[in-house]
Design a protein around this motif. Structure first.
Motif, PDB file in Angstrom:
ATOM      1  N   ALA A  19       0.831  -1.202   0.000  1.00 26.14           N
ATOM      2  CA  ALA A  19       0.000   0.000   0.000  1.00 26.14           C
ATOM      3  C   ALA A  19       0.867   1.254   0.000  1.00 26.14           C
ATOM      4  CB  ALA A  19      -0.931  -0.001   1.211  1.00 26.14           C
ATOM      5  N   ASP A  20       1.972   1.214   0.769  1.00 26.93           N
ATOM      6  CA  ASP A  20       2.883   2.352   0.783  1.00 26.93           C
ATOM      7  C   ASP A  20       3.476   2.582  -0.601  1.00 26.93           C
ATOM      8  OD1 ASP A  20       2.549   2.726   3.542  1.00 26.93           O
ATOM      9  OD2 ASP A  20       4.162   1.304   4.006  1.00 26.93           O
ATOM     10  N   GLN A  21       3.864   1.482  -1.268  1.00 28.42           N
ATOM     11  CA  GLN A  21       4.448   1.589  -2.601  1.00 28.42           C
ATOM     12  C   GLN A  21       3.469   2.216  -3.586  1.00 28.42           C
ATOM     13  OE1 GLN A  21       6.270  -2.000  -4.135  1.00 28.42           O
ATOM     14  NE2 GLN A  21       6.514  -2.782  -2.066  1.00 28.42           N
ATOM     15  N   ILE A  22       2.239   1.742  -3.557  1.00 33.68           N
ATOM     16  CA  ILE A  22       1.247   2.237  -4.515  1.00 33.68           C
ATOM     17  C   ILE A  22       0.926   3.701  -4.253  1.00 33.68           C
ATOM     18  CG2 ILE A  22      -1.096   1.944  -5.397  1.00 33.68           C
ATOM     19  CD1 ILE A  22      -0.840  -1.023  -4.686  1.00 33.68           C
ATOM     20  N   ALA A  23       0.826   4.075  -2.982  1.00 31.96           N
ATOM     21  CA  ALA A  23       0.572   5.471  -2.647  1.00 31.96           C
ATOM     22  C   ALA A  23       1.709   6.354  -3.158  1.00 31.96           C
ATOM     23  CB  ALA A  23       0.401   5.632  -1.139  1.00 31.96           C
ATOM     24  N   LEU A  24       2.960   5.894  -2.961  1.00 26.54           N
ATOM     25  CA  LEU A  24       4.114   6.645  -3.445  1.00 26.54           C
ATOM     26  C   LEU A  24       4.102   6.730  -4.962  1.00 26.54           C
ATOM     27  CD1 LEU A  24       6.881   7.998  -3.149  1.00 26.54           C
ATOM     28  CD2 LEU A  24       7.901   5.700  -3.099  1.00 26.54           C
ATOM     29  N   THR A  25       3.770   5.622  -5.620  1.00 21.26           N
ATOM     30  CA  THR A  25       3.730   5.597  -7.077  1.00 21.26           C
ATOM     31  C   THR A  25       2.698   6.564  -7.616  1.00 21.26           C
ATOM     32  OG1 THR A  25       4.437   3.290  -7.119  1.00 21.26           O
ATOM     33  CG2 THR A  25       3.340   4.131  -9.082  1.00 21.26           C
ATOM     34  N   SER A  26       1.512   6.571  -7.017  1.00 23.56           N
ATOM     35  CA  SER A  26       0.452   7.468  -7.458  1.00 23.56           C
ATOM     36  C   SER A  26       0.891   8.917  -7.335  1.00 23.56           C
ATOM     37  CB  SER A  26      -0.817   7.208  -6.632  1.00 23.56           C
ATOM     38  OG  SER A  26      -1.873   8.031  -7.071  1.00 23.56           O
ATOM     39  N   ARG A  27       1.496   9.259  -6.219  1.00 26.47           N
ATOM     40  CA  ARG A  27       1.981  10.631  -6.028  1.00 26.47           C
ATOM     41  C   ARG A  27       3.094  10.966  -7.013  1.00 26.47           C
ATOM     42  NH1 ARG A  27       1.715   9.044  -0.545  1.00 26.47           N
ATOM     43  NH2 ARG A  27       3.999   8.821  -0.495  1.00 26.47           N
ATOM     44  N   THR A  28       3.990   9.975  -7.250  1.00 21.96           N
ATOM     45  CA  THR A  28       5.089  10.208  -8.175  1.00 21.96           C
ATOM     46  C   THR A  28       4.583  10.469  -9.591  1.00 21.96           C
ATOM     47  OG1 THR A  28       6.596   8.824  -6.880  1.00 21.96           O
ATOM     48  CG2 THR A  28       7.173   9.183  -9.194  1.00 21.96           C
ATOM     49  N   LEU A  29       3.575   9.723 -10.018  1.00 20.58           N
ATOM     50  CA  LEU A  29       3.021   9.935 -11.355  1.00 20.58           C
ATOM     51  C   LEU A  29       2.390  11.316 -11.479  1.00 20.58           C
ATOM     52  CD1 LEU A  29       1.457   6.411 -11.913  1.00 20.58           C
ATOM     53  CD2 LEU A  29       3.478   7.345 -13.050  1.00 20.58           C
ATOM     54  N   LYS A  30       1.710  11.747 -10.442  1.00 21.22           N
ATOM     55  CA  LYS A  30       1.122  13.083 -10.453  1.00 21.22           C
ATOM     56  C   LYS A  30       2.220  14.146 -10.505  1.00 21.22           C
ATOM     57  CE  LYS A  30      -2.057  16.263 -10.097  1.00 21.22           C
ATOM     58  NZ  LYS A  30      -2.876  16.606 -11.282  1.00 21.22           N
ATOM     59  N   GLN A  31       3.282  13.945  -9.728  1.00 19.40           N
ATOM     60  CA  GLN A  31       4.396  14.884  -9.747  1.00 19.40           C
ATOM     61  C   GLN A  31       5.113  14.875 -11.092  1.00 19.40           C
ATOM     62  OE1 GLN A  31       6.659  13.449  -6.417  1.00 19.40           O
ATOM     63  NE2 GLN A  31       5.187  14.222  -4.899  1.00 19.40           N
ATOM     64  N   THR A  32       5.173  13.685 -11.723  1.00 20.89           N
ATOM     65  CA  THR A  32       5.790  13.586 -13.039  1.00 20.89           C
ATOM     66  C   THR A  32       5.030  14.426 -14.060  1.00 20.89           C
ATOM     67  OG1 THR A  32       6.625  11.364 -12.601  1.00 20.89           O
ATOM     68  CG2 THR A  32       6.412  12.000 -14.907  1.00 20.89           C
ATOM     69  N   ALA A  33       3.708  14.356 -14.021  1.00 18.85           N
ATOM     70  CA  ALA A  33       2.895  15.159 -14.937  1.00 18.85           C
ATOM     71  C   ALA A  33       3.195  16.641 -14.761  1.00 18.85           C
ATOM     72  CB  ALA A  33       1.413  14.872 -14.699  1.00 18.85           C
ATOM     73  N   ALA A  34       3.306  17.073 -13.498  1.00 23.07           N
ATOM     74  CA  ALA A  34       3.590  18.483 -13.234  1.00 23.07           C
ATOM     75  C   ALA A  34       5.007  18.850 -13.665  1.00 23.07           C
ATOM     76  CB  ALA A  34       3.391  18.778 -11.749  1.00 23.07           C
ATOM     77  N   HIS A  35       5.965  17.964 -13.368  1.00 19.80           N
ATOM     78  CA  HIS A  35       7.368  18.239 -13.672  1.00 19.80           C
ATOM     79  C   HIS A  35       7.608  18.322 -15.175  1.00 19.80           C
ATOM     80  CE1 HIS A  35      11.734  18.115 -13.369  1.00 19.80           C
ATOM     81  NE2 HIS A  35      11.753  17.081 -14.189  1.00 19.80           N
ATOM     82  N   LEU A  36       7.013  17.407 -15.918  1.00 23.37           N
ATOM     83  CA  LEU A  36       7.215  17.367 -17.360  1.00 23.37           C
ATOM     84  C   LEU A  36       6.268  18.291 -18.113  1.00 23.37           C
ATOM     85  CD1 LEU A  36       7.580  13.502 -17.921  1.00 23.37           C
ATOM     86  CD2 LEU A  36       9.403  15.190 -17.715  1.00 23.37           C
ATOM     87  N   ARG A  37       5.271  18.837 -17.403  1.00 25.28           N
ATOM     88  CA  ARG A  37       4.208  19.602 -18.057  1.00 25.28           C
ATOM     89  C   ARG A  37       3.586  18.764 -19.173  1.00 25.28           C
ATOM     90  NH1 ARG A  37       4.087  24.687 -16.310  1.00 25.28           N
ATOM     91  NH2 ARG A  37       2.747  25.331 -18.037  1.00 25.28           N
ATOM     92  N   SER A  38       3.330  17.495 -18.844  1.00 28.76           N
ATOM     93  CA  SER A  38       2.785  16.524 -19.789  1.00 28.76           C
ATOM     94  C   SER A  38       1.506  15.918 -19.213  1.00 28.76           C
ATOM     95  CB  SER A  38       3.794  15.406 -20.054  1.00 28.76           C
ATOM     96  OG  SER A  38       5.003  15.907 -20.581  1.00 28.76           O
ATOM     97  N   THR A  39       0.816  15.148 -20.052  1.00 31.32           N
ATOM     98  CA  THR A  39      -0.283  14.313 -19.589  1.00 31.32           C
ATOM     99  C   THR A  39       0.261  12.924 -19.309  1.00 31.32           C
ATOM    100  OG1 THR A  39      -1.943  15.543 -20.867  1.00 31.32           O
ATOM    101  CG2 THR A  39      -2.512  13.305 -20.202  1.00 31.32           C
ATOM    102  N   VAL A  40       0.013  12.408 -18.117  1.00 34.53           N
ATOM    103  CA  VAL A  40       0.429  11.051 -17.759  1.00 34.53           C
ATOM    104  C   VAL A  40      -0.826  10.194 -17.617  1.00 34.53           C
ATOM    105  CG1 VAL A  40       1.542   9.597 -16.031  1.00 34.53           C
ATOM    106  CG2 VAL A  40       2.536  11.817 -16.621  1.00 34.53           C
ATOM    107  N   MET A  41      -0.851   9.059 -18.308  1.00 31.36           N
ATOM    108  CA  MET A  41      -2.005   8.167 -18.313  1.00 31.36           C
ATOM    109  C   MET A  41      -1.596   6.807 -17.756  1.00 31.36           C
ATOM    110  SD  MET A  41      -4.323   7.079 -21.603  1.00 31.36           S
ATOM    111  CE  MET A  41      -4.747   8.798 -21.858  1.00 31.36           C
ATOM    112  N   VAL A  42      -2.430   6.238 -16.885  1.00 31.03           N
ATOM    113  CA  VAL A  42      -2.139   4.976 -16.227  1.00 31.03           C
ATOM    114  C   VAL A  42      -3.313   4.026 -16.444  1.00 31.03           C
ATOM    115  CG1 VAL A  42      -1.536   3.875 -14.046  1.00 31.03           C
ATOM    116  CG2 VAL A  42      -0.880   6.248 -14.458  1.00 31.03           C
TER     117      VAL A  42
END
Length: 277
Positions: free
Chosen positions: A171-194
């Motif tokens: 659960a910790d891993q998935i929570a971190l992954t979800s946050r990381t993907l959201k941060q990736t979208a912001a960092h890259l100024r891209s759309t990230v789809m999962v």
């Protein structure tokens, strides 16, 4: 065309565009289904339309071992051709030419406009984020439940929900992954789809998909749920839409032989749904 020239881009589906308008930069999109293949299929169709028709830069991440199946699916949905298991069929001369032109375009685009890669760990994804992903308008992470996001040297399977040693749980891993993907979208100024499974059958495996889905539902800007409704009919439900109406349904048709989900909603323009090579 350079990345960043568009504030947003079409989903490729008129019915979805009518609801979400377009995919904006810095957005996290989740596609879930009780049949994970349908979630992956919708993601592949959106990716194909974005890269080949709208000429955006795209990166697609797969679990290890799925590259061949993905290449076949991408070719079929991009061209609308019925191909055999080796990627060939009895094609007319015009279709033969379209396939050749498509293949040449793929080879020319890969490594720049088009990136297809395997990532089995969060660290792999973060590495690509600093390199090839930097130019991507659309980043797709397919079948996230099959990724292992434990730090290097550590192994925590899906069953590690309550770690007795006090270490990170799944659960910790998935929570971190979800946050990381959201941060990736912001960092890259891209759309990230999962894409993620949405299993509701009460089995032990169902907890895996539901756990990932719950975290992604919280962090995502847009959530689609794709479900078969009988025969070739499929319903795409806009379960969450941070920027507009949600809880809306878009009926589609599943054309299995050509790996397409077809949206019969009238388009706002006469532009084709699929690229013509």
């Amino acid at each position: 065309m350079e990345k960043g020239m568009r504030a947003g881009f079409s989903t490729g589906y008129p019915g979805l565009d009518n609801t979400v308008q377009y995919f904006a930069e810095q957005n996290l999109i989740t596609i879930a289904s009780t049949q994970p293949y349908l979630a992956s299929l919708l993601a592949t169709n959106i990716f194909s339309d974005a890269v080949f028709r709208q000429e955006l830069y795209g990166s697609y991440f797969l679990p290890k071992g799925n590259r061949g199946r993905f290449d076949d699916r991408l070719t079929r949905c991009s061209l609308g051709l019925r191909l055999d298991s080796e990627g060939r069929a009895k094609l007319s001369p015009p279709d033969e030419k379209r396939l050749r032109d498509y293949t040449r375009a793929r080879l020319r685009m890969e490594g720049r406009e088009l990136n297809i890669a395997h990532a089995s760990r969060l660290e792999d994804f973060e590495y690509y984020m600093e390199s090839s992903l930097a130019d991507s308008d659309l980043v797709v992470v397919d079948s996230i439940q099959n990724f292992d996001f434990a730090p290097t040297g550590e192994q925590y399977g899906w069953s590690g929900y309550d770690d007795e040693d006090g270490g990170p749980t799944r659960a910790d891993q998935i929570a971190l992954t979800s946050r990381t993907l959201k941060q990736t979208a912001a960092h890259l100024r891209s759309t990230v789809m999962v894409t993620v499974p949405l299993n509701l059958d009460g089995s032990d495996d169902s907890a895996e998909g539901l756990l990932a889905y719950d975290f992604l539902l919280r962090d995502s800007d847009v959530v689609f749920e794709v479900e078969p409704t009988g025969g070739t009919r499929v319903n795409v439900r806009v379960q969450k839409n941070r920027w507009g109406p949600d809880k809306t349904n878009v009926p589609m048709e599943h054309h299995e032989a050509i790996c397409q989900l077809y949206d019969p909603t009238p388009a706002r323009s006469d532009s084709g749904r699929w690229p013509q090579y």
